[in-house]
Each structure stands twice: as structure tokens, then as C-alpha cells.
Motif scaffolding. Structure first.
Motif, short mmCIF file in Angstrom:
data_model
loop_
_atom_site.label_atom_id
_atom_site.label_comp_id
_atom_site.label_asym_id
_atom_site.label_seq_id
_atom_site.Cartn_x
_atom_site.Cartn_y
_atom_site.Cartn_z
N SER B 203 0.70 -1.28 -0.05
CA SER B 203 0.03 0.03 -0.10
C SER B 203 0.90 1.18 -0.10
CB SER B 203 -1.00 0.05 1.17
OG SER B 203 -0.06 0.42 2.25
N VAL B 204 0.27 2.20 -0.69
CA VAL B 204 1.28 3.38 -0.95
C VAL B 204 0.27 4.66 -0.47
CG1 VAL B 204 2.66 4.68 -2.39
CG2 VAL B 204 2.55 2.52 -2.59
N SER B 205 0.77 5.48 0.46
CA SER B 205 -0.05 6.81 1.08
C SER B 205 0.33 7.84 0.19
CB SER B 205 0.25 7.06 2.44
OG SER B 205 1.52 7.72 2.45
N GLY B 206 -0.44 9.01 0.26
CA GLY B 206 -0.39 10.30 -0.33
C GLY B 206 1.23 10.75 -0.16
N PRO B 207 1.40 10.74 1.11
CA PRO B 207 2.92 11.15 1.35
C PRO B 207 4.08 10.59 0.80
CG PRO B 207 1.67 11.39 3.39
CD PRO B 207 0.92 10.67 2.34
N ALA B 208 3.68 9.25 0.64
CA ALA B 208 4.71 8.19 0.03
C ALA B 208 4.72 8.28 -1.35
CB ALA B 208 4.35 6.75 0.55
N TRP B 209 3.72 8.76 -1.88
CA TRP B 209 3.71 9.07 -3.40
C TRP B 209 4.53 10.31 -3.77
CZ3 TRP B 209 3.30 5.73 -7.03
CH2 TRP B 209 2.31 4.78 -6.89
N GLU B 210 4.45 11.34 -2.85
CA GLU B 210 5.08 12.46 -2.82
C GLU B 210 6.56 12.26 -2.84
OE1 GLU B 210 4.36 15.56 -3.82
OE2 GLU B 210 2.42 14.71 -4.33
N ALA B 211 6.79 11.63 -1.80
CA ALA B 211 8.30 11.25 -1.61
C ALA B 211 8.92 10.53 -2.73
CB ALA B 211 8.48 10.60 -0.37
N ARG B 212 8.09 9.67 -3.27
CA ARG B 212 8.56 8.79 -4.41
C ARG B 212 9.17 9.89 -5.67
NH1 ARG B 212 7.59 8.27 -9.07
NH2 ARG B 212 8.31 6.69 -10.37
N LYS B 213 8.64 10.78 -5.75
CA LYS B 213 8.89 11.66 -6.79
C LYS B 213 10.55 12.03 -6.60
CE LYS B 213 4.58 13.63 -7.69
NZ LYS B 213 3.70 14.98 -7.13
N GLU B 214 11.05 12.12 -5.44
CA GLU B 214 12.49 12.70 -5.07
C GLU B 214 13.41 11.77 -4.95
OE1 GLU B 214 12.71 15.94 -5.48
OE2 GLU B 214 10.60 16.03 -5.26
#
Lengths: 383, 383
Positions: B203-214
Motif C-alpha cells: 500500500s502507498v499513501s499520499g505522502p509516500a507518493w510525494e516522496a517517491r518523486k524525489e
């Protein structure tokens, strides 16, 4: 909805009932003596199919992860990699190498073209060599089979490692890992190996083991050494897809009992039968009209037929699943797989369905001859 | 060799016959309408089991690859990661993070200890925060369940992302992905989800999706975005383990039909029954002697028994497979799994076999009471 289903794609391919039955047994523990002899046998059989004395590593993953393991274990960021590509899966090699920061030198052909080892030799000379050359053996998107032996010879001469995507070719057509000096050969359970998808296999040569020591990309699950060390102990590094390994072991037995050479001959005969039928319908093969097309027959969608609609009609009304075109070939071709658990009546069923559906869709189709031609061609070819 | 086999490990766990039967059907193509509705249903059911409105990604791989995907998608080399570990699987989190070049701050407990959220808070304050905190929910090697909710609260307060290894806990005990603000929760098909091994879920949360970009680690097969984009189209990024997805879909239906809360209660009751039996034998539980031990009961091997020999005797003579101790607990404990497709008679069978084998091996074992005590305990606990 049709009552019976016919899966005629080049992967996943139909799974023999013996394999399905073995997989339906109660689950066993992967670190117990219930599993270890099966695991050992499966790994030995894989080496026989690969025709290698070296290591064949087994990963619970799709074939793409096996390809990625090659990049991760052989290449470091900034290193030059030559990718030979002529279709969808060749592009994947390039995408993975780029994701790992390699300097990708891309020897790209039109989809449907056959790569030339001379071109590769020229390119390697021009750029002054490369760490590795990545080749696709059977380009499943077009039906074209590359001359891996010749490519490997040229690459080795230039001092490069050779890695081969043999996902749809291993067990379908000759792939001589040791005799052709292939450094890494990647395959998958769901093609000619007649097992459900879920396992990827990777052979690793001596030079590849050496190169691995220097490769700097981060890796854990796909690290070759971790998996080799565990396999030597018959103790998988991570919980493997136990039921699929059990299925693969049965499928490999079936394949080896028949004999690899007999299996290759069978695929050639199925390809001939398929092309004879396709021509009898008045259709134009897109894949080469010769015995190299033993894995999948790619056929141009005739006017005025909508390629997507045609495949849906085949599937929903007649129960026959063929594969569509990919990338630039989407809607323009369809693909009939004939590797693994296929016989000539699978081919005639596909041809009969294609004949009916295309004729009803308004194409100029020769009626009533394809099935007979296909069977005749199959029968008159010596086993 | 015993005639019937009893698999009583905490993974792979026994697979219900309905699941095996579904997996034994002829294979279907993953991009065809034969598969897509099943895939869609399976992904929806997973979200229900995860108790999340966010994305749950499905990878064909062992659970470890799911853990690796967390590091690869959230962390960059040199970033500080806090790993909370108290056993074999906590160490794995640390190993993966180290392989990816993270600066691992390791909050390490003795095997068998329960991690404390206060300790985590102290450590985070001391080191000035971290990119992510990695926690193991159910430490399968010891039987200890960490208070993930409390750990997550402390970590979020310090501005860190929280990733959870829930491989043996999801579907076994409460794991509230959204309510506890967990950024990534990793599980696998072969534990409480009652399906053969081969699939990992993340599972991936909203903040995790944001962090993924970096995040800068190279990734392809385990790239979250590639898988999400494909799943939205119900078009798996890579050929998935079709038969295991079909099996998982059936298993999730069984689980949700019974109801998650009823399933959690069932596991607590099985744990109580197991511990009551173990104590009645005169044995000492290694896992906590309370309701937190709902996943696996870990038991000390009594004097003068050889722990390895005992498990082989159980397996070869009586047909019962239990799990051995791992790492420093090897030979010192054995483990009885009771998540997934288990009922109380599986527990009594395990107890009866343990009683016989240990008594014959010369241990001081109370005879003839364990089965009755286990059943009594199970019966008197309200459902």
C-alpha cells in the motif's frame, strides 16, 4: 460467451493438465524435505534445457525482473551498453538499462526487421566496444527470431558480455547457452516451459560472475550471488512460488522426456502448418515466411477489418484468444502463438475461427481450405 | 513416511481447497477480459483487507521484493533511515536499506523483546529525525507483535514516513493502513491471505507518493508508479502470476465473507488454545503469553531434546511440519503457525504430535491433557 476456451497466445501459454494437477496439491514448506528434492530436480532440469553446465538462477518474478537482474548485476551507472532492438521487448532492454543510468547505445531496427550481426560488429567497432550487448532472441511482438549465435560471436570478439532475452525462445527453439558463450540468458515459466507465469530464470556464465563483482547498482532481491548461495544449499533466498516451482518441475520433465530436439522440430512444424493455413486464407504473414518463425506467427489484419474488434469477436463469440499487435503494430497485426502445449489441432482451430470471423467482418477470405492445408503441411513434414 | 501431511508453519500456510481448485483451472491471458474482472476484484478486496482508500500495488514476487520496493521508491543513497528490529525480519529491513546505501540508524532489540514506541521517539529526537522509519508488525521469527499504531504516531510526529512489514500480520491481526497513517504496508500472499507464495502487495499513501518523486535509487520492475499506472488500466505492467492472482481473489473473498474482525478474533482464539496446550504439556512459550501472540506461537525446546531432530521426527514420522527457530533461536525454539486456513483441530493435532515426539525424546512432558485444555480454552472464549 463460448463454452470452451482456447488460449493461443505466445505467453501465457496453455498449461498441461499434469502441471495443473501437480500445482493443485496441498502446499508444502519451501525449507522442508517435502520441497527440496523437487527444487533440486527443477534446477537440474533447467540446466539441461538451457544446455549449460553453469548456474541457472530461479527468481519468483515476471521475466522482466530477470532482465533487470542482468543490468543490476552486470552494469554500473555510466557504463556503455549496446541494445539491439527490433520490437517491443528490445525496447524494454533499453528502458531498463536507461533506468539504471547506463549509457545506452541503441542499435534499433524497424519492428519486423531481423537484426544483423554485421551491423552489431560495425557499431561496436565504431564506438570502441561496450560493457555488454543486450539481445532479444525471439521478439515476441513481431515473430522475428534473431541469430543470437552470430550476435554473441561478434560481441565476444569485441570484448563485451552478451545477455539474451530468451523469454519466449528457451525450450521453443535452439538456445545453446554454453556452446554460444552466452553470459546471461533470461527466460520465464509461462512460454515454452508450459507453466503459469511467476518464475523467471537466469543463467550466469563465468565471465558474468566476474563482472558482477564490479557492478555497483544497488540490488537485494535480484542479487545473483545471494540467490546462488541459497540455491547451492537448496534453501531459496526468499520464499519462492512453491506451487509454480512444482508445476515447472513437471513441465520440464514432460519437455525433456519428449526431447529438446523433438520439441524444437515440433514447433517448426506447427509454424509451417500455421503459415500454410494463413496463406491459404489469403492473408499476409508479417513474421518471416520461413522456419525461423517457430514461436509465433504474426499476421496482417486484412482490409476492411478492425483488428481490435476482430480479436474481441474471436474471443467472446468463438472462445479463441489470440494476441493483438503491440506498439506501432497495434490494430495492424494479430499473433498466433504455437510454443509449449500446442498441437496441430490447436492451429486448425485457430485458423477455422479466424476464417469465420474475418469473412463475417467483410474481408476477402478464401473459405474451406485453410484447415486442410495446415494439416497437410504438418503431416508431410518429417518429424 | 506419514500418510497425511499437516503444514503448520506461519508461511507458507495451508491453502483452502477452493483456492487450489480455482488455481487448477486452465490458464487465461492477463490482458484478456477473462482476467481483468478478476484482477479488478482482487485489487478492490485487497484495499478492503488493508483498510485503505489508497493504492495497493500487486507485484509478482516474494514479500522481500515488496520491502525492497519501499526502499527503492522512498529513499535515496545517504538518507537516514531508522530500522526498528527485534528479530530475523527486522534485520532484513536493515540489510535492504544498507544495500541501497542508506544511512541506517538501527534501533535493535533482543530477539523476543517487544519494540517500544517511546524508544523510537527518543531515538528520533536524538538523531534529529529521519526520512523513514521501518517497522516489522509481526516478527515471525519470535512471535512478537509490535505496536505499529504507536510507532507510527511517534514517527509521523517526527516528520518521518512509516513503512511496515506486515507480511505475516495483514489479515491475521488488525492493521489499519489509513487510520494509523501508515505510508507503506507490505504483505505477501502466503500467510494470512491463504494463497500460495508468489505475490507481494504494497500500500502507498499520499505522502509516500510525494516522496517517491524525489527518490533517486534505480528501479524498474519494482517502480511503484509504473505498476500504479498499469493497474489503473487493469493492465498489469508485467505478466503477473495469473493463477496466484486468481487464487488470491478467492482467498480474499473467503476472508471478507467471514469478516475481518471475526477472522482476527479467530486467530486470537487459536493462539489462546495453542498456548493453553503448550502450558499443559509443561512447555515454556517464548512468544508473549498473551493475546498479542495471535500469529505464531513460539515455544522453547525442552531439555534434553535436540530441536532440529525433533522437528524432523515430527515431519517424517508423524507428518506434521512446524517451523524451526531462526538465527540465534535456531535449535532453541520451534514455532506453530496459526494464521489463515487453520482451525482448532489443527492446533490439537500439532499438540498431540508434539506431546508424543517430545515424550519419546526424553523430555518431561505432561501426558494426556494438552488437547483437552486447548479445546476447552477455544470453546470458552466467546467468538
Amino acid at each position: 460467451m463460448a463454452e470452451k476456451r482456447y488460449l493461443m497466445t505466445p505467453g501465457p501459454t496453455p498449461v498441461p493438465p499434469e502441471v495443473l494437477a501437480a500445482m493443485a496439491q496441498p502446499i508444502v514448506h519451501h525449507r522442508s524435505p517435502d520441497f527440496k528434492p523437487i527444487y533440486a530436480q527443477c534446477l537440474e532440469r533447467l540446466k539441461e534445457v538451457y544446455r549449460t553446465e553453469g548456474d541457472v538462477l530461479l527468481f519468483t518474478a515476471s521475466g522482466t525482473a530477470g532482465l533487470e537482474s542482468v543490468i543490476g548485476n552486470l552494469c554500473s551507472p555510466g557504463e556503455r551498453i549496446v541494445v539491439v532492438s527490433a520490437g517491443y521487448f528490445g525496447e524494454r532492454w533499453a528502458d531498463i538499462a536507461a533506468a539504471y543510468g547506463c549509457e545506452v547505445d541503441h542499435l534499433r531496427y524497424e519492428w519486423g526487421e531481423a537484426p544483423s550481426a554485421d551491423d552489431l560488429g560495425g557499431r561496436l567497432a565504431e564506438i570502441g566496444g561496450a560493457t555488454a550487448v543486450l539481445v532479444t532472441h525471439s521478439e515476441t511482438s513481431t515473430g522475428v527470431v534473431a541469430d543470437v549465435r552470430a550476435h554473441a560471436g561478434v560481441a565476444k570478439e569485441a570484448g563485451a558480455l552478451v545477455a539474451v532475452d530468451a523469454i519466449s525462445s528457451l525450450g521453443a527453439i535452439p538456445c545453446e547457452t554454453d556452446a554460444w558463450s552466452l553470459d546471461a540468458v533470461v527466460s520465464g515459466s509461462q512460454k515454452a516451459l508450459m507453466t503459469p507465469p511467476g518464475l523467471s530464470t537466469v543463467s550466469v556464465s563465468g565471465p558474468a560472475w566476474e563482472a558482477r563483482k564490479e557492478a555497483r547498482a544497488p540490488r537485494f532481491y535480484l542479487d545473483w550471488e545471494r540467490t546462488r548461495e541459497a540455491q547451492v544449499q537448496l534453501d531459496a533466498a526468499f520464499t519462492p512460488a512453491v506451487s509454480i516451482v512444482i508445476g515447472l518441475n513437471v513441465a520440464l520433465r514432460l519437455l525433456l522426456e519428449r526431447g529438446l530436439d523433438a520439441v524444437f522440430e515440433h514447433h517448426i512444424r506447427l509454424g509451417r502448418a500455421c503459415r500454410a493455413g494463413v496463406r491459404a486464407l489469403g492473408l499476409e504473414p508479417f513474421s518471416p515466411d520461413d522456419d525461423s518463425s517457430a514461436v509465433v506467427t504474426t499476421v496482417r489484419v486484412p482490409e476492411p477489418v478492425d483488428g481490435t474488434q476482430f480479436l474481441l469477436d474471436l474471443r467472446d463469440r468463438l472462445g479463441i484468444t489470440l494476441a493483438p499487435g503491440q506498439g506501432p503494430l497495434k490494430g495492424k497485426v494479430f499473433r498466433i502463438g504455437h510454443i509449449g502445449y500446442f498441437d496441430v489441432f490447436d492451429i486448425t482451430t485457430a485458423l477455422a475461427g479466424i476464417e469465420l470471423s474475418l469473412a463475417e467482418a467483410g474481408a476477402d477470405i478464401e473459405r474451406g481450405v485453410a484447415v486442410t492445408r495446415a494439416l497437410e503441411m504438418y503431416e508431410r513434414t518429417p518429424a
